[in-house]
Scaffold this motif. Structure first.
Motif, PDB file in Angstrom:
ATOM      1  N   VAL A  62      41.930-122.050   1.165  1.00 14.06           N
ATOM      2  CA  VAL A  62      41.894-123.414   1.687  1.00 14.06           C
ATOM      3  C   VAL A  62      40.794-123.475   2.750  1.00 14.06           C
ATOM      4  O   VAL A  62      40.862-122.768   3.758  1.00 14.06           O
ATOM      5  N   PRO A  63      39.754-124.293   2.519  1.00  6.74           N
ATOM      6  CA  PRO A  63      38.663-124.361   3.490  1.00  6.74           C
ATOM      7  C   PRO A  63      39.042-125.209   4.710  1.00  6.74           C
ATOM      8  O   PRO A  63      39.818-126.168   4.601  1.00  6.74           O
ATOM      9  N   GLN A  64      38.494-124.849   5.830  1.00  8.28           N
ATOM     10  CA  GLN A  64      38.706-125.614   7.051  1.00  8.28           C
ATOM     11  C   GLN A  64      38.277-127.057   6.821  1.00  8.28           C
ATOM     12  O   GLN A  64      37.249-127.318   6.221  1.00  8.28           O
ATOM     13  N   GLY A  65      39.110-127.993   7.271  1.00  6.13           N
ATOM     14  CA  GLY A  65      38.783-129.412   7.138  1.00  6.13           C
ATOM     15  C   GLY A  65      39.333-130.068   5.884  1.00  6.13           C
ATOM     16  O   GLY A  65      39.308-131.291   5.779  1.00  6.13           O
ATOM     17  N   ALA A  66      39.827-129.279   4.914  1.00  6.56           N
ATOM     18  CA  ALA A  66      40.388-129.867   3.691  1.00  6.56           C
ATOM     19  C   ALA A  66      41.588-130.732   4.059  1.00  6.56           C
ATOM     20  O   ALA A  66      42.497-130.282   4.760  1.00  6.56           O
ATOM     21  N   LEU A  67      41.603-131.982   3.623  1.00  8.99           N
ATOM     22  CA  LEU A  67      42.707-132.889   3.916  1.00  8.99           C
ATOM     23  C   LEU A  67      43.810-132.648   2.900  1.00  8.99           C
ATOM     24  O   LEU A  67      43.629-132.902   1.703  1.00  8.99           O
ATOM     25  N   CYS A  68      44.943-132.105   3.359  1.00 12.49           N
ATOM     26  CA  CYS A  68      46.020-131.738   2.426  1.00 12.49           C
ATOM     27  C   CYS A  68      47.355-131.666   3.154  1.00 12.49           C
ATOM     28  O   CYS A  68      47.415-131.644   4.378  1.00 12.49           O
ATOM     29  N   SER A  69      48.428-131.650   2.361  1.00  7.00           N
ATOM     30  CA  SER A  69      49.765-131.384   2.886  1.00  7.00           C
ATOM     31  C   SER A  69      50.342-130.220   2.098  1.00  7.00           C
ATOM     32  O   SER A  69      49.933-129.959   0.966  1.00  7.00           O
ATOM     33  N   TRP A  70      51.285-129.528   2.706  1.00  8.41           N
ATOM     34  CA  TRP A  70      51.923-128.364   2.090  1.00  8.41           C
ATOM     35  C   TRP A  70      53.411-128.626   1.959  1.00  8.41           C
ATOM     36  O   TRP A  70      54.024-129.251   2.824  1.00  8.41           O
ATOM     37  N   ARG A  71      54.008-128.091   0.883  1.00  8.04           N
ATOM     38  CA  ARG A  71      55.448-128.230   0.667  1.00  8.04           C
ATOM     39  C   ARG A  71      55.990-126.945   0.059  1.00  8.04           C
ATOM     40  O   ARG A  71      55.405-126.389  -0.860  1.00  8.04           O
ATOM     41  N   ALA A  72      57.112-126.487   0.599  1.00  8.67           N
ATOM     42  CA  ALA A  72      57.848-125.362   0.012  1.00  8.67           C
ATOM     43  C   ALA A  72      59.278-125.836  -0.180  1.00  8.67           C
ATOM     44  O   ALA A  72      59.891-126.359   0.746  1.00  8.67           O
ATOM     45  N   ARG A  73      59.809-125.669  -1.380  1.00 13.31           N
ATOM     46  CA  ARG A  73      61.180-126.114  -1.667  1.00 13.31           C
ATOM     47  C   ARG A  73      62.218-125.075  -1.283  1.00 13.31           C
ATOM     48  O   ARG A  73      63.393-125.363  -1.209  1.00 13.31           O
ATOM     49  N   GLY A  74      61.786-123.857  -1.051  1.00  9.33           N
ATOM     50  CA  GLY A  74      62.690-122.772  -0.676  1.00  9.33           C
ATOM     51  C   GLY A  74      61.935-121.773   0.184  1.00  9.33           C
ATOM     52  O   GLY A  74      60.856-122.069   0.697  1.00  9.33           O
ATOM     53  N   ASP A  75      62.483-120.593   0.315  1.00 10.70           N
ATOM     54  CA  ASP A  75      61.846-119.550   1.121  1.00 10.70           C
ATOM     55  C   ASP A  75      60.516-119.117   0.506  1.00 10.70           C
ATOM     56  O   ASP A  75      60.407-119.001  -0.725  1.00 10.70           O
ATOM     57  N   VAL A  76      59.524-118.898   1.357  1.00 14.87           N
ATOM     58  CA  VAL A  76      58.216-118.407   0.914  1.00 14.87           C
ATOM     59  C   VAL A  76      57.781-117.263   1.824  1.00 14.87           C
ATOM     60  O   VAL A  76      58.173-117.194   2.989  1.00 14.87           O
ATOM     61  N   ARG A  77      56.973-116.372   1.254  1.00 14.26           N
ATOM     62  CA  ARG A  77      56.367-115.280   2.024  1.00 14.26           C
ATOM     63  C   ARG A  77      54.943-115.124   1.528  1.00 14.26           C
ATOM     64  O   ARG A  77      54.691-115.066   0.318  1.00 14.26           O
ATOM     65  N   THR A  78      54.005-115.066   2.474  1.00 15.47           N
ATOM     66  CA  THR A  78      52.594-114.947   2.116  1.00 15.47           C
ATOM     67  C   THR A  78      51.926-113.814   2.882  1.00 15.47           C
ATOM     68  O   THR A  78      52.383-113.411   3.940  1.00 15.47           O
ATOM     69  N   PHE A  79      50.822-113.356   2.323  1.00 13.71           N
ATOM     70  CA  PHE A  79      49.843-112.552   3.048  1.00 13.71           C
ATOM     71  C   PHE A  79      48.676-113.494   3.273  1.00 13.71           C
ATOM     72  O   PHE A  79      48.272-114.205   2.352  1.00 13.71           O
ATOM     73  N   TYR A  80      48.137-113.527   4.470  1.00 16.30           N
ATOM     74  CA  TYR A  80      47.023-114.431   4.747  1.00 16.30           C
ATOM     75  C   TYR A  80      45.876-113.673   5.422  1.00 16.30           C
ATOM     76  O   TYR A  80      46.079-112.651   6.055  1.00 16.30           O
ATOM     77  N   ALA A  81      44.686-114.233   5.255  1.00 16.33           N
ATOM     78  CA  ALA A  81      43.492-113.751   5.947  1.00 16.33           C
ATOM     79  C   ALA A  81      42.740-114.977   6.428  1.00 16.33           C
ATOM     80  O   ALA A  81      42.466-115.893   5.646  1.00 16.33           O
ATOM     81  N   ILE A  82      42.443-115.004   7.729  1.00 14.05           N
ATOM     82  CA  ILE A  82      41.808-116.149   8.358  1.00 14.05           C
ATOM     83  C   ILE A  82      40.502-115.710   9.007  1.00 14.05           C
ATOM     84  O   ILE A  82      40.453-114.671   9.657  1.00 14.05           O
ATOM     85  N   LEU A  83      39.471-116.533   8.834  1.00  9.28           N
ATOM     86  CA  LEU A  83      38.216-116.314   9.535  1.00  9.28           C
ATOM     87  C   LEU A  83      37.995-117.537  10.414  1.00  9.28           C
ATOM     88  O   LEU A  83      37.817-118.654   9.907  1.00  9.28           O
ATOM     89  N   GLN A  84      38.059-117.340  11.730  1.00  6.07           N
ATOM     90  CA  GLN A  84      37.866-118.431  12.674  1.00  6.07           C
ATOM     91  C   GLN A  84      36.522-118.290  13.355  1.00  6.07           C
ATOM     92  O   GLN A  84      36.161-117.183  13.766  1.00  6.07           O
ATOM     93  N   SER A  85      35.826-119.391  13.498  1.00  7.33           N
ATOM     94  CA  SER A  85      34.568-119.387  14.249  1.00  7.33           C
ATOM     95  C   SER A  85      34.859-119.824  15.664  1.00  7.33           C
ATOM     96  O   SER A  85      35.740-120.642  15.905  1.00  7.33           O
ATOM     97  N   SER A  86      34.110-119.267  16.600  1.00 11.34           N
ATOM     98  CA  SER A  86      34.338-119.674  17.993  1.00 11.34           C
ATOM     99  C   SER A  86      33.560-120.923  18.324  1.00 11.34           C
ATOM    100  O   SER A  86      32.696-121.337  17.693  1.00 11.34           O
TER     101      SER A  86
END
Length: 86
Positions: A62-86
């Motif tokens: 998911v790119p920064q700035g993408a206009l979206c909503s998220w929904r989970a109907r039950g329990d979820v577990r993710t692995f994530y990797a984030i690159l933040q610019s200062s």
């Protein structure tokens, strides 16, 4: 060197995240994030109303700035990797 500039101007974060069922508001996504869905399912709705459904084993970005909503109907577990610019 380019790698030195990269280290000073960016921050890489990775980890796991889990949640119970939820719905988020439609809003600009605050960061660049790679997601690997370990369990459960997520539905991401784009500004135009298109829904993307992800289930355990799926990976997406998911790119920064993408206009979206998220929904989970039950329990979820993710692995994530984030690159933040200062």
């Amino acid at each position: 060197a380019a790698s030195d500039v990269y280290k000073r101007q960016s921050k890489f974060i990775a980890g796991t995240w889990q949640s119970e069922a939820f719905n988020s508001e439609m809003q600009p996504f605050p960061r660049n994030e790679f997601v690997y869905l370990q369990s459960g399912s997520l539905v991401i709705t784009e500004q135009e109303g298109d829904e993307q459904v992800f289930t355990a084993g799926d990976a997406f970005f998911v790119p920064q700035g993408a206009l979206c909503s998220w929904r989970a109907r039950g329990d979820v577990r993710t692995f994530y990797a984030i690159l933040q610019s200062s």
